[in-house]
Design a protein around this motif. Structure first.
Motif, PDB file in Angstrom:
ATOM      1  N   ARG A 176       0.785  -1.505   0.018  1.00 19.64           N
ATOM      2  CA  ARG A 176       0.523   0.178   0.143  1.00 19.64           C
ATOM      3  C   ARG A 176       0.810   1.541  -0.303  1.00 19.64           C
ATOM      4  N   MET A 177       0.287   2.134  -1.083  1.00 19.28           N
ATOM      5  CA  MET A 177       0.734   3.619  -0.622  1.00 19.28           C
ATOM      6  C   MET A 177       0.108   4.013   0.431  1.00 19.28           C
ATOM      7  N   ASP A 178       1.095   5.258   0.944  1.00 16.63           N
ATOM      8  CA  ASP A 178       0.790   5.632   2.286  1.00 16.63           C
ATOM      9  C   ASP A 178      -0.316   7.063   2.026  1.00 16.63           C
ATOM     10  N   ASN A 179      -1.217   7.463   2.740  1.00 18.00           N
ATOM     11  CA  ASN A 179      -2.339   8.554   2.159  1.00 18.00           C
ATOM     12  C   ASN A 179      -1.996   9.817   1.108  1.00 18.00           C
ATOM     13  N   LEU A 180      -0.439  10.580   1.876  1.00 16.49           N
ATOM     14  CA  LEU A 180       0.143  10.981   0.745  1.00 16.49           C
ATOM     15  C   LEU A 180       0.553  10.836  -0.672  1.00 16.49           C
ATOM     16  N   GLU A 181       0.736   9.628  -0.528  1.00 12.82           N
ATOM     17  CA  GLU A 181       1.480   9.218  -2.031  1.00 12.82           C
ATOM     18  C   GLU A 181       0.050   8.825  -2.791  1.00 12.82           C
ATOM     19  N   PHE A 182      -1.092   8.368  -2.069  1.00 17.59           N
ATOM     20  CA  PHE A 182      -1.906   8.203  -3.165  1.00 17.59           C
ATOM     21  C   PHE A 182      -2.741   9.458  -3.793  1.00 17.59           C
ATOM     22  N   GLU A 183      -2.381  10.998  -2.344  1.00 16.39           N
ATOM     23  CA  GLU A 183      -3.347  11.789  -2.787  1.00 16.39           C
ATOM     24  C   GLU A 183      -2.223  12.857  -4.329  1.00 16.39           C
ATOM     25  N   GLN A 184      -0.977  12.229  -4.438  1.00 13.48           N
ATOM     26  CA  GLN A 184       0.064  12.221  -4.842  1.00 13.48           C
ATOM     27  C   GLN A 184      -0.255  11.752  -6.531  1.00 13.48           C
ATOM     28  N   HIS A 185      -1.050  10.376  -6.305  1.00 12.73           N
ATOM     29  CA  HIS A 185      -0.790   9.788  -7.673  1.00 12.73           C
ATOM     30  C   HIS A 185      -2.215   9.796  -8.643  1.00 12.73           C
ATOM     31  N   VAL A 186      -3.758   9.794  -7.063  1.00 12.96           N
ATOM     32  CA  VAL A 186      -4.758   9.328  -7.709  1.00 12.96           C
ATOM     33  C   VAL A 186      -5.637  10.648  -8.315  1.00 12.96           C
TER      34      VAL A 186
END
Length: 471
Positions: A172-182
């Motif tokens: 899993r990517m963390d929350n910040l990564e998720f916001e930066q990629h999705v």
């Protein structure tokens, strides 16, 4: 303290007190206005204000299938059934898709699944993330963009997925990564599930939304719940086809909000995200509304899988209550019960029989088709070995009373295994469903006729899973 500093401090305190009063009066005024406005205006006198949404400034470069192909292209030996290690995406690749999962009920956990289009998708893929309550922002039908640079594509239990590197696997990517990629699009669409049969299940349809019709939970699960009442372990429940008798796994999380609900007893359609764990295909529902079993069950009126026969030697002559197993050519060889790989079945062959001809019938007990709300169907499975000619035919009769030669037999148009000239077939061949509507209200018998010869046709046949079911 100097007089100047004292006066300066006093002015500051006075200013702050004045501003505090102004703020307090403003807040009280706003509260008053809110109550007044809500009390004087009816809810339906105005519409919900429109919320402007700025579409992400992203240009799609690749399809979901492209990304899966990039990963699969690194597999140096596709025949070893092991998928390659995760691949880091270093180029500025962007894909788009439509959400088909929902974590609202807890059956999906920290995972977003998207497919390439709302209807007839080419491919789907899983996105692993630590983000939760995804359904509040990424509801089913929501279009999303995924910027892949810096992410990994790999496999989790045989399913291709996108995420961050966790050890040697994709995690899993963390929350910040998720916001930066999705990125969430302003577009939503109605997702139209692809209607398929269990025979059409394949890796190409994994991570897409599918519908199976004429399905039900097996009779042994009637009265069971979606999950275990006493723990939070994930539970597999089988779902079976009323048409072919095939089954597939329905996987339910022990944290799903519906885990304590009873399984529906009828038959009908089930819509789910198709997934996979190693070699086993699985279904995940978003909620129980994905299951519409509102039709009468199609339980078997008759079934025989030969598992209750106690085999004490290389073969056991089949002698089941009310069955007929007879060699009408006067010889000794009959249908035997055999076992291989924990499966028992009926088998016959003229090889080394010293019988010329060898003519043997295996006939079911009578099956009463009266009093049914729907017509019935007949089916079975067969396998051939060392095939040197067609030696098996299947019939139905309504007047069999013990003497095979005195009964009237009608040959059935069924699929019988053929073509295994060297060794045995790897899998059983389904016969297909035989419509018995013309026999409604009657008692029917099914006969498996083997006609071979030690100096002629010696093909081995195995039959299993004989079933008559109400539609």
């Amino acid at each position: 303290m100097s007089d100047f500093n004292y006066k300066k401090e006093k002015r500051i305190i006075l200013y702050l007190n004045t501003m505090k009063k102004i703020v307090n009066k403003t807040v009280l005024s706003l509260i008053f206005l809110a109550f007044t406005f809500s009390g004087c205006v009816q809810d339906d006198d105005f519409d919900t204000p429109e919320i402007t949404f700025e579409e992400p400034n992203l240009t799609v470069t690749n399809s979901i299938q492209d990304i899966k192909d990039i990963y699969l292209a690194t597999d140096e030996d596709p025949t070893d059934f092991e998928l390659p290690p995760p691949v880091l995406i270093t180029d500025s690749l962007i894909i788009e898709g439509y959400v088909i999962s929902s974590d609202k009920t807890g059956n999906f956990y920290k995972e977003l699944i998207i497919q390439s289009s709302p209807e007839n998708p080419e491919a789907g893929i899983s996105i692993q993330t630590d983000a939760s309550d995804l359904y509040t922002f990424f509801e089913p039908g929501r279009k999303v963009y995924v910027s892949l640079k810096g992410l990994y594509v790999g496999e989790d239990g045989g399913v291709i997925t996108i995420g961050d590197l966790y050890g040697a696997e994709v995690g899993r990517m963390d929350n910040l990564e998720f916001e930066q990629h999705v990125f969430r699009s302003g577009e939503t669409a109605e997702i139209v599930p692809t209607v398929i049969t269990l025979d059409q299940v394949s890796d190409a349809k994994v991570n897409t939304l599918v519908t199976f019709e004429n399905m039900q939970f097996p009779s042994g699960l009637v009265g069971e719940h979606y999950g275990n009442l006493d723990d939070t372990f994930t539970v597999n429940r089988e779902v079976e086809s009323c048409v072919t008798g095939q089954t597939i796994i329905l996987r339910n999380s022990g944290f799903a909000s519906f885990k304590n609900e009873l399984l529906p007893e009828g038959q009908g359609s089930i819509t789910a995200v198709l997934s996979k764990f190693n070699a086993d295909y699985q279904l995940y529902i978003r909620d129980t509304e994905d299951i519409n079993f509102d039709q009468p069950r199609c339980d078997a009126l008759f079934e025989e899988n030969f598992e209750e026969i106690n085999i004490t030697g290389p073969g056991e002559v089949i002698d089941l209550p009310e069955w007929t197993n007879v060699n009408v050519s006067g010889g000794e060889w009959k249908w035997d019960a055999r076992e291989y790989s924990d499966n028992t079945y009926a088998q016959i062959s003229a090889y080394n029989s010293n019988e010329n001809p060898m003519h043997v019938w295996l006939i079911t007990p009578g099956i009463d088709l009266s009093g049914l709300s729907n017509s019935a169907t007949f089916r079975f499975d067969s396998k051939d070995g060392h095939n040197n000619g067609e030696g098996l035919k299947v019939y139905v009769s309504t007047d069999f009373s013990g003497d095979v030669t005195a009964a009237t037999w009608t040959e059935l148009n069924v699929d019988i295994a053929t073509g295994s000239t060297n060794g045995y077939a790897a899998e059983f061949t389904p016969s297909g469903n035989v419509d018995l509507s013309s026999y409604d209200g009657q008692t029917v018998y099914f006969g498996f006729e083997y006609l071979g010869s030690d100096n002629g046709i010696t093909t081995t046949y195995q039959i299993d899973n004989i079933e008559v079911s109400a539609n």
